[in-house]
Design a protein around this motif. Structure first.
Motif, PDB file in Angstrom:
ATOM      1  N   PRO A   5       0.836  -1.209   0.000  1.00  0.00           N
ATOM      2  CA  PRO A   5       0.000   0.000   0.000  1.00  0.00           C
ATOM      3  C   PRO A   5       0.869   1.257   0.000  1.00  0.00           C
ATOM      4  CG  PRO A   5      -0.600  -1.490   1.801  1.00  0.00           C
ATOM      5  CD  PRO A   5       0.649  -2.025   1.181  1.00  0.00           C
ATOM      6  N   THR A   6       0.326   2.334  -0.559  1.00  0.00           N
ATOM      7  CA  THR A   6       1.002   3.633  -0.563  1.00  0.00           C
ATOM      8  C   THR A   6       0.172   4.614   0.252  1.00  0.00           C
ATOM      9  OG1 THR A   6      -0.129   4.531  -2.490  1.00  0.00           O
ATOM     10  CG2 THR A   6       1.817   3.143  -2.921  1.00  0.00           C
ATOM     11  N   ALA A   7       0.571   5.872   0.232  1.00  0.00           N
ATOM     12  CA  ALA A   7      -0.172   6.922   0.947  1.00  0.00           C
ATOM     13  C   ALA A   7      -1.484   7.274   0.266  1.00  0.00           C
ATOM     14  CB  ALA A   7       0.706   8.170   1.073  1.00  0.00           C
ATOM     15  N   PHE A  12      -1.000   1.011  -5.159  1.00  0.00           N
ATOM     16  CA  PHE A  12      -0.072   0.019  -4.636  1.00  0.00           C
ATOM     17  C   PHE A  12       1.231   0.019  -5.427  1.00  0.00           C
ATOM     18  CE2 PHE A  12      -4.227  -1.588  -3.547  1.00  0.00           C
ATOM     19  CZ  PHE A  12      -4.065  -2.110  -2.275  1.00  0.00           C
ATOM     20  N   ILE A  13       2.335  -0.216  -4.725  1.00  0.00           N
ATOM     21  CA  ILE A  13       3.577  -0.597  -5.380  1.00  0.00           C
ATOM     22  C   ILE A  13       3.456  -2.090  -5.614  1.00  0.00           C
ATOM     23  CG2 ILE A  13       6.076  -0.811  -5.159  1.00  0.00           C
ATOM     24  CD1 ILE A  13       5.857   1.600  -3.146  1.00  0.00           C
ATOM     25  N   GLU A  91     -14.160  12.209  -3.196  1.00  0.00           N
ATOM     26  CA  GLU A  91     -14.753  11.335  -2.184  1.00  0.00           C
ATOM     27  C   GLU A  91     -13.716  10.476  -1.458  1.00  0.00           C
ATOM     28  OE1 GLU A  91     -14.041   8.818  -5.670  1.00  0.00           O
ATOM     29  OE2 GLU A  91     -14.755  10.857  -5.456  1.00  0.00           O
ATOM     30  N   SER A  92     -12.464  10.562  -1.851  1.00  0.00           N
ATOM     31  CA  SER A  92     -11.409   9.710  -1.294  1.00  0.00           C
ATOM     32  C   SER A  92     -10.911  10.234   0.054  1.00  0.00           C
ATOM     33  CB  SER A  92     -10.232   9.643  -2.268  1.00  0.00           C
ATOM     34  OG  SER A  92      -9.136   8.979  -1.684  1.00  0.00           O
ATOM     35  N   SER A  93     -10.547   9.317   0.920  1.00  0.00           N
ATOM     36  CA  SER A  93      -9.961   9.689   2.221  1.00  0.00           C
ATOM     37  C   SER A  93      -8.568  10.300   2.049  1.00  0.00           C
ATOM     38  CB  SER A  93      -9.884   8.465   3.136  1.00  0.00           C
ATOM     39  OG  SER A  93      -9.021   7.486   2.573  1.00  0.00           O
ATOM     40  N   THR A  94      -7.959  10.132   0.880  1.00  0.00           N
ATOM     41  CA  THR A  94      -6.630  10.689   0.630  1.00  0.00           C
ATOM     42  C   THR A  94      -6.674  11.796  -0.443  1.00  0.00           C
ATOM     43  OG1 THR A  94      -6.139   8.846  -0.885  1.00  0.00           O
ATOM     44  CG2 THR A  94      -5.401   8.623   1.404  1.00  0.00           C
ATOM     45  N   TYR A  95      -7.832  12.416  -0.613  1.00  0.00           N
ATOM     46  CA  TYR A  95      -8.005  13.505  -1.585  1.00  0.00           C
ATOM     47  C   TYR A  95      -6.932  14.571  -1.408  1.00  0.00           C
ATOM     48  CZ  TYR A  95     -10.409  17.483  -3.868  1.00  0.00           C
ATOM     49  OH  TYR A  95     -10.743  18.551  -4.656  1.00  0.00           O
ATOM     50  N   THR A  99       1.670  10.432  -3.599  1.00  0.00           N
ATOM     51  CA  THR A  99       2.631   9.394  -3.244  1.00  0.00           C
ATOM     52  C   THR A  99       3.642   9.305  -4.368  1.00  0.00           C
ATOM     53  OG1 THR A  99       2.872   7.142  -2.377  1.00  0.00           O
ATOM     54  CG2 THR A  99       1.422   7.410  -4.276  1.00  0.00           C
ATOM     55  N   ALA A 100       4.825   8.846  -4.039  1.00  0.00           N
ATOM     56  CA  ALA A 100       5.872   8.696  -5.050  1.00  0.00           C
ATOM     57  C   ALA A 100       6.671   7.439  -4.766  1.00  0.00           C
ATOM     58  CB  ALA A 100       6.796   9.911  -5.045  1.00  0.00           C
TER      59      ALA A 100
END
Length: 180
Positions: A5-7, A12-13, A91-95, A99-100
Motif C-alpha cells: 500500500p502507498t499513501a 499500490f507498489i 470522495e477519497s480519504s486521501t483527496y 505518493t511517489a
C-alpha cells in the motif's frame, strides 16, 4: 507478486517475486485474479510505451476525466524514474495527497494508480522507457493536466525538471483546473 500500500487509497507498489535458477529468473508481472483480489482493475484494454532520452525529463501531471477516468499500471523497462500519483478523487480519504516511488528496470517494480488520480514522473537517468497498462481507451477530449509544481500538493521532487514539454509546462494549478 507483492502489493505494498502507498499513501494514496487504492494505489499500490507492485513488486515482482522472481524465481531464479541457472538460466536466470522468471516472474509474473500481472495476474488478473491477484489484481482483482486487491481491488485493482483486472482488464487493461490499452498499453502504451513512453521513451525519454534525457535525465530530468518531466511528464505530467496527467489524468482523464469521467467517464473515461483511467487506472494505470506503470512499470519502467529501462532506466529509473521518480513516479508520482496525486489523488484527485473528491470522495477519497486521501483527496489531494500524493505518493511517489522510484521505479526502475532492475527492481522491476510498478505503481498501480487508481482511476481519478493524476500521474507524472521525472526521469532520474538518460534513456528511460516506461510501459503503461491503461484501464480505459485514451480520450483526447477528456484529457486533463495540472502543474507538476502546484503548491497545493507540494510534491517533493528530487530536483527541478530539465526537459518539460510545452503542454505540461502550461498546465494550470489544480484550483484553476477545477473551476474551468
Amino acid at each position: 507478486m507483492r502489493f505494498l500500500p502507498t499513501a494514496i487509497a487504492g494505489a499500490f507498489i507492485v513488486e515482482a517475486d522472481p524465481r531464479e535458477d541457472e538460466r536466470g529468473s522468471f516472474a509474473r508481472t500481472f495476474c488478473a485474479k491477484l489484481f482483482a483480489d486487491q481491488g485493482l482493475p483486472s482488464h487493461y484494454p490499452q498499453c502504451s510505451i513512453s521513451v525519454n532520452h534525457k535525465r530530468g525529463t518531466l511528464r505530467g501531471l496527467h489524468y482523464q476525466k469521467e467517464p473515461q477516468a483511467e487506472a494505470k499500471l506503470v512499470r519502467v523497462t529501462r532506466g529509473t524514474v521518480f513516479d508520482v500519483a496525486v489523488d484527485l478523487r473528491t470522495e477519497s480519504s486521501t483527496y489531494l495527497q500524493w505518493t511517489a516511488v522510484e521505479l526502475n528496470a532492475v527492481q522491476r517494480n510498478a505503481l498501480a494508480i487508481p482511476a481519478g488520480c493524476a500521474h507524472g514522473y521525472l526521469t532520474l537517468e538518460d534513456n528511460c522507457e516506461l510501459y503503461y497498462h491503461l484501464s480505459k481507451d485514451y480520450a483526447p477530449d477528456l484529457a486533463g493536466g495540472i502543474r507538476w509544481d502546484d503548491p497545493l500538493f507540494a510534491i517533493d521532487w528530487p530536483f527541478a525538471p530539465i526537459v518539460i514539454g510545452a503542454r505540461d509546462a502550461a498546465y494550470p494549478s489544480y484550483r484553476q483546473e477545477i473551476v474551468r
